[in-house]
Write a protein that holds these residues in place. Structure first.
Motif, PDB file in Angstrom:
ATOM      1  N   TYR A  59      62.045  99.353  -4.318  1.00  0.00           N
ATOM      2  CA  TYR A  59      61.720  99.232  -2.898  1.00  0.00           C
ATOM      3  C   TYR A  59      62.857  98.642  -2.070  1.00  0.00           C
ATOM      4  O   TYR A  59      62.922  98.882  -0.868  1.00  0.00           O
ATOM      5  CB  TYR A  59      60.468  98.357  -2.725  1.00  0.00           C
ATOM      6  N   VAL A  60      63.725  97.849  -2.699  1.00  0.00           N
ATOM      7  CA  VAL A  60      64.846  97.225  -1.987  1.00  0.00           C
ATOM      8  C   VAL A  60      66.105  97.995  -2.335  1.00  0.00           C
ATOM      9  O   VAL A  60      66.681  97.837  -3.413  1.00  0.00           O
ATOM     10  CB  VAL A  60      64.992  95.741  -2.368  1.00  0.00           C
ATOM     11  N   LYS A  61      66.516  98.862  -1.444  1.00  0.00           N
ATOM     12  CA  LYS A  61      67.691  99.696  -1.669  1.00  0.00           C
ATOM     13  C   LYS A  61      68.229 100.141  -0.315  1.00  0.00           C
ATOM     14  O   LYS A  61      67.516 100.044   0.701  1.00  0.00           O
ATOM     15  CB  LYS A  61      67.329 100.912  -2.522  1.00  0.00           C
ATOM     16  N   PRO A  62      69.481 100.607  -0.270  1.00  0.00           N
ATOM     17  CA  PRO A  62      70.032 100.999   1.027  1.00  0.00           C
ATOM     18  C   PRO A  62      69.198 102.082   1.692  1.00  0.00           C
ATOM     19  O   PRO A  62      68.799 103.064   1.063  1.00  0.00           O
ATOM     20  CB  PRO A  62      71.428 101.521   0.660  1.00  0.00           C
ATOM     21  N   TYR A  63      68.939 101.880   2.964  1.00  0.00           N
ATOM     22  CA  TYR A  63      68.244 102.875   3.775  1.00  0.00           C
ATOM     23  C   TYR A  63      69.085 104.139   3.856  1.00  0.00           C
ATOM     24  O   TYR A  63      68.559 105.254   3.849  1.00  0.00           O
ATOM     25  CB  TYR A  63      67.994 102.275   5.153  1.00  0.00           C
ATOM     26  N   ARG A  64      70.378 103.939   3.927  1.00  0.00           N
ATOM     27  CA  ARG A  64      71.304 105.080   3.858  1.00  0.00           C
ATOM     28  C   ARG A  64      72.691 104.578   3.512  1.00  0.00           C
ATOM     29  O   ARG A  64      73.035 103.415   3.751  1.00  0.00           O
ATOM     30  CB  ARG A  64      71.340 105.860   5.175  1.00  0.00           C
ATOM     31  N   ILE A  65      73.487 105.463   2.920  1.00  0.00           N
ATOM     32  CA  ILE A  65      74.905 105.219   2.673  1.00  0.00           C
ATOM     33  C   ILE A  65      75.668 106.283   3.457  1.00  0.00           C
ATOM     34  O   ILE A  65      75.304 107.462   3.432  1.00  0.00           O
ATOM     35  CB  ILE A  65      75.249 105.327   1.169  1.00  0.00           C
ATOM     36  N   THR A  66      76.692 105.865   4.190  1.00  0.00           N
ATOM     37  CA  THR A  66      77.517 106.832   4.914  1.00  0.00           C
ATOM     38  C   THR A  66      78.970 106.666   4.496  1.00  0.00           C
ATOM     39  O   THR A  66      79.410 105.573   4.139  1.00  0.00           O
ATOM     40  CB  THR A  66      77.403 106.650   6.445  1.00  0.00           C
ATOM     41  N   ALA A  67      79.692 107.770   4.544  1.00  0.00           N
ATOM     42  CA  ALA A  67      81.111 107.772   4.174  1.00  0.00           C
ATOM     43  C   ALA A  67      81.901 108.461   5.277  1.00  0.00           C
ATOM     44  O   ALA A  67      81.438 109.456   5.859  1.00  0.00           O
ATOM     45  CB  ALA A  67      81.313 108.505   2.852  1.00  0.00           C
ATOM     46  N   THR A  68      83.092 107.943   5.596  1.00  0.00           N
ATOM     47  CA  THR A  68      83.915 108.544   6.649  1.00  0.00           C
ATOM     48  C   THR A  68      85.391 108.395   6.331  1.00  0.00           C
ATOM     49  O   THR A  68      85.807 107.457   5.639  1.00  0.00           O
ATOM     50  CB  THR A  68      83.622 107.899   8.012  1.00  0.00           C
ATOM     51  N   PHE A 125      82.963 103.290   3.061  1.00  0.00           N
ATOM     52  CA  PHE A 125      81.636 103.649   2.566  1.00  0.00           C
ATOM     53  C   PHE A 125      80.705 102.524   3.013  1.00  0.00           C
ATOM     54  O   PHE A 125      80.893 101.363   2.618  1.00  0.00           O
ATOM     55  CB  PHE A 125      81.636 103.795   1.044  1.00  0.00           C
ATOM     56  N   VAL A 126      79.747 102.858   3.861  1.00  0.00           N
ATOM     57  CA  VAL A 126      78.894 101.858   4.498  1.00  0.00           C
ATOM     58  C   VAL A 126      77.475 101.940   3.941  1.00  0.00           C
ATOM     59  O   VAL A 126      76.891 103.020   3.859  1.00  0.00           O
ATOM     60  CB  VAL A 126      78.873 102.044   6.036  1.00  0.00           C
ATOM     61  N   TYR A 127      76.940 100.778   3.582  1.00  0.00           N
ATOM     62  CA  TYR A 127      75.590 100.664   3.019  1.00  0.00           C
ATOM     63  C   TYR A 127      74.728  99.929   4.041  1.00  0.00           C
ATOM     64  O   TYR A 127      75.049  98.812   4.448  1.00  0.00           O
ATOM     65  CB  TYR A 127      75.615  99.865   1.709  1.00  0.00           C
ATOM     66  N   VAL A 160      82.456  99.080   2.042  1.00  0.00           N
ATOM     67  CA  VAL A 160      83.527  99.032   1.043  1.00  0.00           C
ATOM     68  C   VAL A 160      84.682  99.864   1.567  1.00  0.00           C
ATOM     69  O   VAL A 160      84.511 101.053   1.861  1.00  0.00           O
ATOM     70  CB  VAL A 160      83.059  99.569  -0.324  1.00  0.00           C
ATOM     71  N   LEU A 161      85.835  99.233   1.727  1.00  0.00           N
ATOM     72  CA  LEU A 161      87.053  99.936   2.122  1.00  0.00           C
ATOM     73  C   LEU A 161      87.950 100.020   0.897  1.00  0.00           C
ATOM     74  O   LEU A 161      88.472  98.995   0.422  1.00  0.00           O
ATOM     75  CB  LEU A 161      87.767  99.194   3.256  1.00  0.00           C
ATOM     76  N   PRO A 162      88.142 101.227   0.335  1.00  0.00           N
ATOM     77  CA  PRO A 162      88.862 101.352  -0.936  1.00  0.00           C
ATOM     78  C   PRO A 162      90.297 100.854  -0.896  1.00  0.00           C
ATOM     79  O   PRO A 162      90.839 100.434  -1.915  1.00  0.00           O
ATOM     80  CB  PRO A 162      88.823 102.864  -1.204  1.00  0.00           C
TER      81      PRO A 162
END
Length: 487
Positions: A59-68, A125-127, A160-162
């Motif tokens: 139940y506790v997890k990222p609502y969404r992950i986005t990458a750009t 990569f945004v969580y 996270v910025l690689p």
């Protein structure tokens, strides 16, 4: 000798009386404080550790992950069904664990909230969680024994910025809704490399870009809006017409088919809804044809639209508040016993509120076909005008669940598809037309989503996709999307 035997006999009698009195008090205590009458005996012999029977990570997890790739580039949404989701979330879990345990931190810095807007337009990569998740809950989720003190007490969003320097380090940015915190950590040994992150971005860019997003302020360009927009607000780039699945919402069949005079039906529903409470509650039919199960300490009420109400009737002690994870464990156990009623949807934690009255409020919502379902202003039958705005709303402390409203629904796919116009400019025009009392001073944008809109109904309904605007002051505005009719 005879006197000794008499005294020994009296001692045994007294011992039996003490034990039986203890048992009676224990049964009464248990009856008023939930659980089976023998639970208090079991607790004496148990090892004292509370067993968490439900996986917090469900139940506790990222609502969404986005990458750009960076500024003015598309932001690609990675949902739970995507092959990258688990890989990225596992990596993020490793870095959060290092951070909370104060391990391997090379550098750290604190910035204002505005800096978060600069972070999300870099290669990243945004969580995003739907609410701030406390470090206590994160510690339980990631099984961290000891959490070090930090400037922040929870994570609302994380990036996270690689590549942040010429060394083999990554940048980890935490946004708690107030400030932005920067940490530099070594790349995870045998984890995703910088090349792995780059390859993911390349693959996402070459794929289906129907649902790529752009930062809303970038979309506005030089035509800046006169109202406030959060700097990381994402909005779909949109297109003329997109295909949306026909989503059908209905009351669970077990509730629809429930015959209030049929003992077998009541036994079946009682087993699923009440669990271990089943043997200790009586049942009846209310004036609105809802089914009521109750005893002196608690009441369950099951309405024909699928709404489940629960209340603990006794006064609770404010000193039993505990911490968030203790209350959440009770909430998840409560949910876990009834979750089979909800079919075709994922349930996620959407809100946590620390109440001064000695309890916590947790809200949960549904996602169907990767998109949220909204239940705004859903009426609850409390004898007065009252509404809820989430699929599940639960108040709890460290000892028990105190109250609950749960809109139980089943979801399925219909045979038709909908052609929907997704241009974001439609939203900005239509929101002020629909809500004519809005002006530039009382309007803001915190988040924008395409959701399915659900209403209170005892019948099955076809859900329409809508725009949902969440404002900075936590108001919600629902705007219908334009639909193409016919061929």
């Amino acid at each position: 000798m005879r006197r000794v035997k008499v005294e020994r006999f009296k001692f045994y009698i007294l011992l039996v009386l003490v034990i039986t009195s203890f048992i009676q008090v224990g049964i009464l205590w248990s009856y008023q404080n939930e659980g089976l009458p023998t639970n208090f005996l079991w607790n004496i012999f148990a090892n004292g550790e509370k067993k968490v029977r439900i996986n917090v990570g469900d139940y506790v997890k990222p609502y969404r992950i986005t990458a750009t790739e960076g500024y003015d580039e598309a932001h690609y949404v990675i949902d739970e069904s995507h092959e990258y989701y688990d890989k990225l979330w596992n990596e993020a879990g490793y870095y959060i664990s290092s951070l909370l345990g104060e391990k391997n931190i090379v550098e750290k810095q604190t910035y204002t909230e505005e800096y978060w807007g600069e972070v999300v337009v870099k290669k990243s990569f945004v969580y995003e969680f739907k609410t701030k998740i406390s470090t206590n809950i994160l510690g339980s989720l990631l099984k961290i024994d000891k959490i070090s003190n930090h400037e922040f007490d929870g994570i609302y969003k994380m990036a996270v910025l690689p590549r942040v320097d010429s060394n083999n380090n990554i940048g980890l940015y935490i946004y708690d809704g107030i400030k932005t915190y920067e940490f530099v950590l070594p790349l995870r040994p045998k984890g995703l490399s910088r090349d792995d992150y780059n390859n993911m971005l390349t693959t996402l860019g070459e794929g289906d870009d129907s649902y790529n997003y752009i930062v809303m302020n970038e979309l506005m360009g030089i035509n800046k809006t006169p109202y406030v927009i959060k700097p990381d607000t994402l909005i779909p780039r949109g297109s003329s017409w997109e295909d949306f699945d026909d989503i059908i919402s209905m009351v669970p069949q077990d509730i629809t088919n429930l015959g209030p005079t049929k003992k077998n039906d009541l036994e079946n529903i009682a087993t699923k809804v009440l669990g271990s409470d089943k043997e200790r509650l009586t049942w009846g039919i209310d004036m609105d044809n809802s089914i009521v199960f109750r005893n002196p300490s608690k009441i369950y009420k099951l309405h024909r639209d699928g709404l489940l109400e629960y209340s603990y009737l006794y006064q609770f002690d404010k000193s039993d508040k505990g911490n968030e994870i203790e209350a959440l464990e009770n909430v998840l156990e409560f949910i876990g016993g009834k979750v089979d009623f909800v079919k075709g949807a994922d349930i996620y934690l959407s809100g946590v509120k620390d109440n001064e009255d000695g309890y916590y409020t947790f809200t949960f919502d549904y996602k169907v076909n990767k998109r949220p379902v909204c239940f705004f202003n859903y009426p609850v039958n409390t004898g007065k005008e009252s509404f809820v705005n989430n699929a599940i709303t639960i108040n709890a402390n460290k000892k028990k669940v105190l109250s609950c409203y749960w809109i139980m629904k089943e979801f399925s796919f219909g045979s038709n598809s909908l052609k929907i116009r997704t241009y974001p400019y439609d939203l900005l025009d239509d929101v002020f037309k629909k809500y004519d009392y809005l002006n530039f001073e009382n309007f803001s944008v915190k988040d924008v989503s395409i959701s399915y809109d659900a209403k209170c109904s005892t019948e099955s309904e076809h859900l329409k996709p809508v725009w949902v605007i969440e404002t900075i002051d936590d108001k919600h505005y629902v705007v219908e999307m334009k639909e193409k009719k016919g061929d």
